[in-house]
Scaffold this active site. Structure first.
Site, short mmCIF file in Angstrom:
data_model
loop_
_atom_site.label_atom_id
_atom_site.label_comp_id
_atom_site.label_asym_id
_atom_site.label_seq_id
_atom_site.Cartn_x
_atom_site.Cartn_y
_atom_site.Cartn_z
N CYS A 1 146.91 -82.37 63.64
CA CYS A 1 145.79 -81.43 63.74
C CYS A 1 146.22 -80.15 64.45
O CYS A 1 146.82 -80.20 65.51
CB CYS A 1 144.66 -82.10 64.52
SG CYS A 1 143.32 -80.98 64.86
N CYS B 1 133.09 -101.96 73.52
CA CYS B 1 133.75 -100.67 73.32
C CYS B 1 134.30 -100.17 74.66
O CYS B 1 134.64 -98.99 74.78
CB CYS B 1 132.78 -99.65 72.70
SG CYS B 1 131.31 -99.42 73.68
#
Ligand SMILES: C[S@@+](CC[C@H](N)C(=O)[O-])C[C@H]1O[C@@H](n2cnc3c(N)ncnc32)[C@H](O)[C@@H]1O
Length: 439
Positions: A80, A395
């Site tokens: 990126c 998570c």
């Protein structure tokens, strides 16, 4: 003239203290390299184990990477072009296989540290696309009224600065394709000066949710409707006076796919980030839970029913608990669409369960999927009720390890654990665990 004492002015420390040739000895659960200094450990974002680095201390615990003296074999070129500035992904510089290995290692280490347990029953990570996977993205906005210029992008790590982006490689293209049209549309709206952020969601229909202070006037509404038609999206507005509302009152709720089902949700509801892996994770959790016909299963932190429906579709009697009342409504609605009788209730699971009627029933199995804070109270309440099996999706590996300790103390053993690569290119970790009562 009287002499008065004045303390010598403090010398400004213009030169920062560099720490040179520090060896990186590990990678922490936030994906930062760990170095040891004479005054203790420091965390270096962007550094990898075995690398030698020059850093400048920052705050009490961190250090900023200045020079990479040697590089790890596990380092790769970040794809990126915004990677150095954007705070979105923070592990692109680590090979994908090493990212997954690291995540498993973090959970192992946290279990050893907080639960005094060595995990010996890892299944290989559940994996899917590592790019273009995100189905929701929040873009920060800032309108510079003087220059009549809109900034739309992602925030820099630990900063309010907005990095303007034209693409995001971890986000689905059906969403990133909206960046340019939104840059064109938003400055033309009267409400541009009261925009908080813009959220993009990919589901059965793509949604654009504008965080605004008040409902748009007629002019803005017309422009937004034209935008929605042109780009085949639903526009939602989220103002201070309640939950998000659709611009078009006839608009149906969007839907997302879960395993063997499709569920309605409202923008603002919790939605798993990676569509493909969410389905795979649900399938794995259902396989571990092995629901039997008419067996009583308690599901905690149920959201709009991502796991509830697939479990109930196996014939079990599901009692599903969720804290947000409107999500409980959605769960009930979703169950009705499949003619399922799910007992969905609203409750704060962090409160004592004594007053909850549903908590007086005996359940053979419990499934839970809490938010990052984990289930500090709920896990104690569950352990007291001694269900045979507990499947826990987390998570946040630190709170998972803390809660696992309660289960080990209550006589449970860990049957299996598995990393779910829900957030590739970032340090975030999703982990599935299966506990069974020993005695
Ligand atoms: C990680 S999400 C999981 C949702 C669902 N299982 C799914 O896969 O879409 C956690 C859910 O727990 C709910 N929650 C958080 N804290 C809670 C609490 N104290 N009591 C009850 N529910 C809570 C949130 O509203 C959210 O829906």
């Amino acid at each position: 003239m009287a002499q008065i004492y004045r303390p010598a002015p403090r010398r400004k420390t213009t030169q920062q203290q560099w720490l040179r040739d520090a060896k990186v000895v590990g990678l922490d659960h936030q994906g930062r390299g760990v170095i040891r200094t004479s005054k203790g450990v420091r965390f270096v974002a962007g550094a990898l184990p075995e690398e030698v680095v020059d850093v400048v201390p920052k705050g009490k615990w961190d250090a900023e990477l200045r020079t990479l003296k040697t590089t790890s074999e596990q380092r790769c070129q970040a794809d990126c072009r915004y990677y150095e500035r954007c705070g979105g992904c923070d592990l692109q510089h680590l090979h994908l296989a090493a990212q997954r290995q690291h995540k498993q290692q973090v959970v192992s280490e946290l279990f050893a540290k907080f639960a005094e347990h060595e995990i010996s029953t890892w299944l290989p990570p559940l994996t899917a696309a590592a790019w273009r996977y995100r189905r929701r993205l929040r873009l920060a906005c800032h309108w510079d009224a003087k220059r009549k210029k809109l900034k739309l992008g992602l925030r820099q790590a630990n900063s309010k600065t907005i990095v303007e982006i034209n693409d995001c490689l971890v986000t689905q293209t059906s969403l990133t394709q909206l960046f340019a049209p939104l840059r064109e549309l938003l400055p033309q709206l009267n409400l541009v000066n009261q925009l908080g952020h813009v959220e993009l969601l990919s589901s059965t229909t793509n949604c654009v949710i504008l965080r605004v202070k008040s409902w748009p006037n007629k002019d803005d509404s017309q422009q937004l409707k034209a935008f929605a038609d042109r780009h085949n999206v639903d526009v939602w507005l989220h103002s201070d006076d309640g939950p998000p509302r659709p611009l078009n009152k006839q608009q149906e709720l969007p839907k997302y796919r879960s395993w063997q089902s499709e569920l309605a949700f409202q923008p603002g509801d919790f939605l798993q980030a990676h569509a493909e892996l969410s389905e795979a994770m649900v399938a794995q959790a259902v396989a571990w839970l092995a629901p039997q016909r008419d067996e009583k299963i308690l599901e905690l932190y149920a959201g709009s029913g991502n796991f509830s429906l697939p479990i109930a579709l196996q014939g079990a009697q599901v009692t599903a608990i969720e804290g947000v009342a409107s999500m409980v409504d959605r769960l009930r609605y979703n169950a009705q669409q499949y003619a399922l009788t799910i007992d969905a209730r609203q409750a704060d699971l962090e409160q004592n369960w004594q007053a909850y009627e549903w908590a007086q029933t005996r359940y053979q199995k419990v499934f839970l999927d809490p938010a990052r804070a984990g289930a500090a109270n709920a896990i104690k309440e569950v352990a007291q009720r001694r269900p045979q099996r507990i499947v826990y999706v987390s998570c946040a590996p630190d709170t998972l390890a803390r809660d696992a300790k309660q289960l080990f103390n209550a006589g449970y053993r860990l049957v299996q654990a598995q990393i779910v690569d829900m957030f590739p290119q970032t340090h975030h970790i999703e982990c599935l665990t299966w506990f069974e009562r020993e005695a």
